[in-house]
Design a protein around this motif. Structure first.
Motif, PDB file in Angstrom:
ATOM      1  N   ALA A  50       0.855  -1.191   0.000  1.00 58.18           N
ATOM      2  CA  ALA A  50       0.000   0.000   0.000  1.00 58.18           C
ATOM      3  C   ALA A  50       0.885   1.233   0.000  1.00 58.18           C
ATOM      4  CB  ALA A  50      -0.916  -0.009   1.213  1.00 58.18           C
ATOM      5  N   PRO A  51       1.371   1.636  -1.171  1.00 59.41           N
ATOM      6  CA  PRO A  51       2.245   2.808  -1.200  1.00 59.41           C
ATOM      7  C   PRO A  51       1.456   4.089  -0.968  1.00 59.41           C
ATOM      8  CG  PRO A  51       1.810   2.049  -3.419  1.00 59.41           C
ATOM      9  CD  PRO A  51       1.153   1.078  -2.491  1.00 59.41           C
ATOM     10  N   PRO A  52       1.775   4.827   0.078  1.00 56.61           N
ATOM     11  CA  PRO A  52       1.037   6.062   0.319  1.00 56.61           C
ATOM     12  C   PRO A  52       1.509   7.179  -0.595  1.00 56.61           C
ATOM     13  CG  PRO A  52       2.726   5.815   1.956  1.00 56.61           C
ATOM     14  CD  PRO A  52       2.768   4.560   1.094  1.00 56.61           C
ATOM     15  N   GLY A  53       0.680   8.167  -0.737  1.00 57.92           N
ATOM     16  CA  GLY A  53       1.101   9.391  -1.403  1.00 57.92           C
ATOM     17  C   GLY A  53       1.926  10.188  -0.403  1.00 57.92           C
ATOM     18  N   SER A  54       1.707  11.448  -0.329  1.00 60.06           N
ATOM     19  CA  SER A  54       2.431  12.283   0.624  1.00 60.06           C
ATOM     20  C   SER A  54       1.810  12.137   2.001  1.00 60.06           C
ATOM     21  CB  SER A  54       2.387  13.744   0.187  1.00 60.06           C
ATOM     22  OG  SER A  54       3.030  13.884  -1.057  1.00 60.06           O
ATOM     23  N   VAL A  55       2.616  11.715   2.953  1.00 55.61           N
ATOM     24  CA  VAL A  55       2.136  11.484   4.314  1.00 55.61           C
ATOM     25  C   VAL A  55       2.367  12.735   5.144  1.00 55.61           C
ATOM     26  CG1 VAL A  55       2.433  10.100   6.405  1.00 55.61           C
ATOM     27  CG2 VAL A  55       2.615   9.025   4.155  1.00 55.61           C
ATOM     28  N   ASP A  56       1.345  13.117   5.905  1.00 53.12           N
ATOM     29  CA  ASP A  56       1.469  14.259   6.805  1.00 53.12           C
ATOM     30  C   ASP A  56       2.349  13.844   7.974  1.00 53.12           C
ATOM     31  OD1 ASP A  56       1.249  16.481   8.368  1.00 53.12           O
ATOM     32  OD2 ASP A  56      -0.937  16.532   8.369  1.00 53.12           O
ATOM     33  N   ARG A  57       3.516  14.462   8.076  1.00 48.40           N
ATOM     34  CA  ARG A  57       4.490  14.095   9.100  1.00 48.40           C
ATOM     35  C   ARG A  57       4.544  15.114  10.226  1.00 48.40           C
ATOM     36  NH1 ARG A  57       9.565  14.246   5.604  1.00 48.40           N
ATOM     37  NH2 ARG A  57       8.397  16.026   4.880  1.00 48.40           N
ATOM     38  N   ASP A  58       3.615  16.038  10.268  1.00 47.67           N
ATOM     39  CA  ASP A  58       3.633  17.115  11.264  1.00 47.67           C
ATOM     40  C   ASP A  58       4.956  17.880  11.240  1.00 47.67           C
ATOM     41  OD1 ASP A  58       1.070  16.734  12.200  1.00 47.67           O
ATOM     42  OD2 ASP A  58       1.697  15.246  13.666  1.00 47.67           O
ATOM     43  N   ALA A  59       5.597  17.903  10.112  1.00 45.89           N
ATOM     44  CA  ALA A  59       6.869  18.611   9.980  1.00 45.89           C
ATOM     45  C   ALA A  59       6.636  19.873   9.158  1.00 45.89           C
ATOM     46  CB  ALA A  59       7.906  17.727   9.303  1.00 45.89           C
ATOM     47  N   LYS A  60       7.355  20.893   9.500  1.00 47.72           N
ATOM     48  CA  LYS A  60       7.220  22.155   8.759  1.00 47.72           C
ATOM     49  C   LYS A  60       7.788  22.014   7.353  1.00 47.72           C
ATOM     50  CE  LYS A  60       5.429  24.465  12.128  1.00 47.72           C
ATOM     51  NZ  LYS A  60       4.011  24.583  12.178  1.00 47.72           N
ATOM     52  N   GLY A  61       8.921  21.344   7.230  1.00 45.00           N
ATOM     53  CA  GLY A  61       9.529  21.179   5.915  1.00 45.00           C
ATOM     54  C   GLY A  61      10.155  22.464   5.423  1.00 45.00           C
ATOM     55  N   SER A  62      10.892  22.316   4.361  1.00 46.51           N
ATOM     56  CA  SER A  62      11.540  23.477   3.762  1.00 46.51           C
ATOM     57  C   SER A  62      10.498  24.266   2.967  1.00 46.51           C
ATOM     58  CB  SER A  62      12.664  23.022   2.834  1.00 46.51           C
ATOM     59  OG  SER A  62      12.116  22.390   1.686  1.00 46.51           O
ATOM     60  N   PRO A  63      10.830  25.505   2.617  1.00 48.93           N
ATOM     61  CA  PRO A  63       9.893  26.273   1.778  1.00 48.93           C
ATOM     62  C   PRO A  63       9.569  25.551   0.467  1.00 48.93           C
ATOM     63  CG  PRO A  63      11.516  27.744   2.730  1.00 48.93           C
ATOM     64  CD  PRO A  63      11.945  26.339   3.074  1.00 48.93           C
ATOM     65  N   ALA A  64      10.572  24.907  -0.127  1.00 52.38           N
ATOM     66  CA  ALA A  64      10.341  24.176  -1.382  1.00 52.38           C
ATOM     67  C   ALA A  64       9.388  23.003  -1.159  1.00 52.38           C
ATOM     68  CB  ALA A  64      11.660  23.684  -1.947  1.00 52.38           C
ATOM     69  N   GLU A  65       9.520  22.300  -0.039  1.00 54.12           N
ATOM     70  CA  GLU A  65       8.617  21.189   0.268  1.00 54.12           C
ATOM     71  C   GLU A  65       7.186  21.682   0.463  1.00 54.12           C
ATOM     72  OE1 GLU A  65      11.169  17.793   2.577  1.00 54.12           O
ATOM     73  OE2 GLU A  65      10.811  19.670   3.647  1.00 54.12           O
ATOM     74  N   ARG A  66       7.037  22.821   1.116  1.00 56.74           N
ATOM     75  CA  ARG A  66       5.689  23.371   1.334  1.00 56.74           C
ATOM     76  C   ARG A  66       5.050  23.781   0.012  1.00 56.74           C
ATOM     77  NH1 ARG A  66       8.420  25.658   5.776  1.00 56.74           N
ATOM     78  NH2 ARG A  66       8.476  27.698   4.825  1.00 56.74           N
ATOM     79  N   VAL A  67       5.827  24.358  -0.890  1.00 55.43           N
ATOM     80  CA  VAL A  67       5.299  24.749  -2.204  1.00 55.43           C
ATOM     81  C   VAL A  67       4.891  23.503  -2.989  1.00 55.43           C
ATOM     82  CG1 VAL A  67       5.919  25.735  -4.445  1.00 55.43           C
ATOM     83  CG2 VAL A  67       6.529  26.937  -2.347  1.00 55.43           C
ATOM     84  N   LEU A  68       5.743  22.472  -2.968  1.00 48.04           N
ATOM     85  CA  LEU A  68       5.422  21.232  -3.674  1.00 48.04           C
ATOM     86  C   LEU A  68       4.158  20.593  -3.099  1.00 48.04           C
ATOM     87  CD1 LEU A  68       6.056  19.054  -5.725  1.00 48.04           C
ATOM     88  CD2 LEU A  68       7.568  17.989  -4.048  1.00 48.04           C
ATOM     89  N   THR A  69       4.035  20.582  -1.796  1.00 45.50           N
ATOM     90  CA  THR A  69       2.838  20.021  -1.157  1.00 45.50           C
ATOM     91  C   THR A  69       1.596  20.786  -1.591  1.00 45.50           C
ATOM     92  OG1 THR A  69       4.085  19.233   0.754  1.00 45.50           O
ATOM     93  CG2 THR A  69       1.720  19.537   1.052  1.00 45.50           C
ATOM     94  N   ASP A  70       1.665  22.100  -1.608  1.00 45.24           N
ATOM     95  CA  ASP A  70       0.521  22.910  -2.044  1.00 45.24           C
ATOM     96  C   ASP A  70       0.137  22.594  -3.483  1.00 45.24           C
ATOM     97  OD1 ASP A  70       0.414  24.105   0.432  1.00 45.24           O
ATOM     98  OD2 ASP A  70       1.461  25.936  -0.203  1.00 45.24           O
ATOM     99  N   VAL A  71       1.122  22.432  -4.346  1.00 41.75           N
ATOM    100  CA  VAL A  71       0.854  22.118  -5.758  1.00 41.75           C
ATOM    101  C   VAL A  71       0.199  20.744  -5.875  1.00 41.75           C
ATOM    102  CG1 VAL A  71       1.943  21.625  -7.982  1.00 41.75           C
ATOM    103  CG2 VAL A  71       2.634  23.638  -6.668  1.00 41.75           C
ATOM    104  N   LEU A  72       0.729  19.760  -5.153  1.00 43.31           N
ATOM    105  CA  LEU A  72       0.165  18.415  -5.213  1.00 43.31           C
ATOM    106  C   LEU A  72      -1.263  18.382  -4.684  1.00 43.31           C
ATOM    107  CD1 LEU A  72       3.210  16.246  -4.082  1.00 43.31           C
ATOM    108  CD2 LEU A  72       2.247  16.448  -6.380  1.00 43.31           C
TER     109      LEU A  72
END
Length: 76
Positions: A11-33
């Motif tokens: 069961a491969p998950p998509g993006s898992v919410d890790r309660d992590a802030k992440g880098s600005p680039a990760e946050r932008v990618l998450t918003d796009v996805l």
């Protein structure tokens, strides 16, 4: 070790919410996805565990496939 032929499908998950802030680039990618996701949120780790547990139950008659846990992203 080779799993038995009735071993639960992965069961491969998509993006898992890790309660992590992440880098600005990760946050932008998450918003796009999330724009293309039917549920508009990340999957929780507990939801991944529940899906895997259901595949491991004796009642699960699933073989030879993957359960995609991506909130409808691939269906978009």
């Amino acid at each position: 070790m080779t799993p038995p032929s009735d071993f639960p499908a992965p069961a491969p998950p998509g993006s898992v919410d890790r309660d992590a802030k992440g880098s600005p680039a990760e946050r932008v990618l998450t918003d796009v996805l999330l724009q293309d996701s039917a549920v508009k949120r990340l999957i929780e780790p507990e939801e991944v565990a529940e899906a895997v547990a259901s595949l491991c139950s004796p009642a699960a008659f699933v073989t030879g496939t993957s359960l995609v846990l991506d909130g409808g992203w691939t269906a978009h």
